[in-house]
Design a protein around this motif. Structure first.
Motif, PDB file in Angstrom:
ATOM      1  N   GLN A  90       0.829  -1.206   0.000  1.00 34.98           N
ATOM      2  CA  GLN A  90       0.000   0.000   0.000  1.00 34.98           C
ATOM      3  C   GLN A  90       0.864   1.257   0.000  1.00 34.98           C
ATOM      4  O   GLN A  90       0.568   2.219  -0.703  1.00 34.98           O
ATOM      5  CB  GLN A  90      -0.936   0.021   1.211  1.00 34.98           C
ATOM      6  CG  GLN A  90      -2.037  -1.006   1.161  1.00 34.98           C
ATOM      7  CD  GLN A  90      -2.833  -1.062   2.463  1.00 34.98           C
ATOM      8  OE1 GLN A  90      -2.516  -0.375   3.427  1.00 34.98           O
ATOM      9  NE2 GLN A  90      -3.868  -1.901   2.482  1.00 34.98           N
ATOM     10  N   GLU A  91       1.931   1.244   0.776  1.00 32.70           N
ATOM     11  CA  GLU A  91       2.837   2.389   0.846  1.00 32.70           C
ATOM     12  C   GLU A  91       3.515   2.618  -0.503  1.00 32.70           C
ATOM     13  O   GLU A  91       3.637   3.751  -0.960  1.00 32.70           O
ATOM     14  CB  GLU A  91       3.887   2.163   1.945  1.00 32.70           C
ATOM     15  CG  GLU A  91       4.851   3.294   2.129  1.00 32.70           C
ATOM     16  CD  GLU A  91       4.252   4.521   2.797  1.00 32.70           C
ATOM     17  OE1 GLU A  91       4.926   5.558   2.803  1.00 32.70           O
ATOM     18  OE2 GLU A  91       3.122   4.456   3.306  1.00 32.70           O
ATOM     19  N   THR A  92       3.922   1.548  -1.165  1.00 34.84           N
ATOM     20  CA  THR A  92       4.553   1.659  -2.483  1.00 34.84           C
ATOM     21  C   THR A  92       3.581   2.246  -3.497  1.00 34.84           C
ATOM     22  O   THR A  92       3.941   3.134  -4.277  1.00 34.84           O
ATOM     23  CB  THR A  92       5.047   0.277  -2.952  1.00 34.84           C
ATOM     24  OG1 THR A  92       5.993  -0.224  -1.991  1.00 34.84           O
ATOM     25  CG2 THR A  92       5.706   0.351  -4.312  1.00 34.84           C
ATOM     26  N   ILE A  93       2.342   1.787  -3.470  1.00 36.34           N
ATOM     27  CA  ILE A  93       1.324   2.303  -4.382  1.00 36.34           C
ATOM     28  C   ILE A  93       1.056   3.777  -4.098  1.00 36.34           C
ATOM     29  O   ILE A  93       0.993   4.599  -5.005  1.00 36.34           O
ATOM     30  CB  ILE A  93       0.018   1.474  -4.281  1.00 36.34           C
ATOM     31  CG1 ILE A  93       0.257   0.064  -4.825  1.00 36.34           C
ATOM     32  CG2 ILE A  93      -1.133   2.166  -4.984  1.00 36.34           C
ATOM     33  CD1 ILE A  93      -0.842  -0.923  -4.515  1.00 36.34           C
ATOM     34  N   ARG A  94       0.934   4.123  -2.820  1.00 32.59           N
ATOM     35  CA  ARG A  94       0.686   5.513  -2.446  1.00 32.59           C
ATOM     36  C   ARG A  94       1.819   6.422  -2.925  1.00 32.59           C
ATOM     37  O   ARG A  94       1.590   7.480  -3.494  1.00 32.59           O
ATOM     38  CB  ARG A  94       0.525   5.638  -0.928  1.00 32.59           C
ATOM     39  CG  ARG A  94       0.111   7.052  -0.466  1.00 32.59           C
ATOM     40  CD  ARG A  94       0.152   7.203   1.045  1.00 32.59           C
ATOM     41  NE  ARG A  94       1.466   6.994   1.620  1.00 32.59           N
ATOM     42  CZ  ARG A  94       2.478   7.876   1.556  1.00 32.59           C
ATOM     43  NH1 ARG A  94       2.331   9.022   0.920  1.00 32.59           N
ATOM     44  NH2 ARG A  94       3.636   7.611   2.121  1.00 32.59           N
ATOM     45  N   GLU A  95       3.054   5.971  -2.720  1.00 30.28           N
ATOM     46  CA  GLU A  95       4.203   6.768  -3.144  1.00 30.28           C
ATOM     47  C   GLU A  95       4.246   6.918  -4.657  1.00 30.28           C
ATOM     48  O   GLU A  95       4.579   7.985  -5.171  1.00 30.28           O
ATOM     49  CB  GLU A  95       5.505   6.144  -2.631  1.00 30.28           C
ATOM     50  CG  GLU A  95       5.703   6.308  -1.146  1.00 30.28           C
ATOM     51  CD  GLU A  95       6.905   5.539  -0.604  1.00 30.28           C
ATOM     52  OE1 GLU A  95       7.559   4.799  -1.379  1.00 30.28           O
ATOM     53  OE2 GLU A  95       7.190   5.684   0.597  1.00 30.28           O
ATOM     54  N   ALA A  96       3.897   5.847  -5.371  1.00 28.36           N
ATOM     55  CA  ALA A  96       3.888   5.909  -6.838  1.00 28.36           C
ATOM     56  C   ALA A  96       2.818   6.889  -7.320  1.00 28.36           C
ATOM     57  O   ALA A  96       3.048   7.651  -8.257  1.00 28.36           O
ATOM     58  CB  ALA A  96       3.650   4.520  -7.419  1.00 28.36           C
ATOM     59  N   MET A  97       1.662   6.870  -6.675  1.00 32.75           N
ATOM     60  CA  MET A  97       0.577   7.771  -7.066  1.00 32.75           C
ATOM     61  C   MET A  97       0.952   9.226  -6.759  1.00 32.75           C
ATOM     62  O   MET A  97       0.681  10.119  -7.549  1.00 32.75           O
ATOM     63  CB  MET A  97      -0.730   7.381  -6.368  1.00 32.75           C
ATOM     64  CG  MET A  97      -1.274   6.039  -6.848  1.00 32.75           C
ATOM     65  SD  MET A  97      -2.772   5.556  -5.990  1.00 32.75           S
ATOM     66  CE  MET A  97      -3.941   6.708  -6.699  1.00 32.75           C
ATOM     67  N   GLU A  98       1.574   9.455  -5.634  1.00 34.14           N
ATOM     68  CA  GLU A  98       2.002  10.819  -5.273  1.00 34.14           C
ATOM     69  C   GLU A  98       3.081  11.300  -6.229  1.00 34.14           C
ATOM     70  O   GLU A  98       3.090  12.447  -6.639  1.00 34.14           O
ATOM     71  CB  GLU A  98       2.504  10.867  -3.840  1.00 34.14           C
ATOM     72  CG  GLU A  98       1.414  10.777  -2.808  1.00 34.14           C
ATOM     73  CD  GLU A  98       1.956  10.767  -1.382  1.00 34.14           C
ATOM     74  OE1 GLU A  98       3.196  10.776  -1.180  1.00 34.14           O
ATOM     75  OE2 GLU A  98       1.118  10.737  -0.454  1.00 34.14           O
TER      76      GLU A  98
END
Length: 103
Positions: A90-98
């Protein structure tokens, strides 16, 4: 502290304990080499002091290994209980989206 940050701190401490264990192992080995070298030399001070030093460092190494084992078990249990792998994803996805929204 959120669960992922807590787990990351636990990983950091585990790595530090591993480093400490490796350092203590190197000290035990160095003391042993000095003891062997002193067999031919026969220095009385080294003969008197090194065995106790060797034992003390070896005892500390045993304690570090015990702490490390227990701490790794606690870290692994915490990771499974809190589904850390999913939180990392989830953190990786969030960082990619940001990161994508900044462009």
């Amino acid at each position: 502290m959120d669960k992922l940050k807590k787990f990351e701190l636990m990983e950091k401490i585990t790595n530090e304990l591993e480093d400490l264990k490796n350092s203590q192992t190197a000290i035990v080995q160095k003391i042993g080499k000095i003891e062997i070298d002193n067999f031919d030399l026969g220095n009385k001070t080294l003969e008197r002091i090194l065995p106790a030093m060797h034992q003390n460092v070896a005892d500390n190494l045993d304690k570090i290994a015990e702490i490390l084992s227990s701490f790794e078990e606690a870290k692994d249990t915490y990771g499974k209980k809190n589904n850390i792998e999913a939180l990392k994803e989830q953190e990786t996805i969030r960082e990619a989206m940001e990161g994508g929204s900044k462009n």
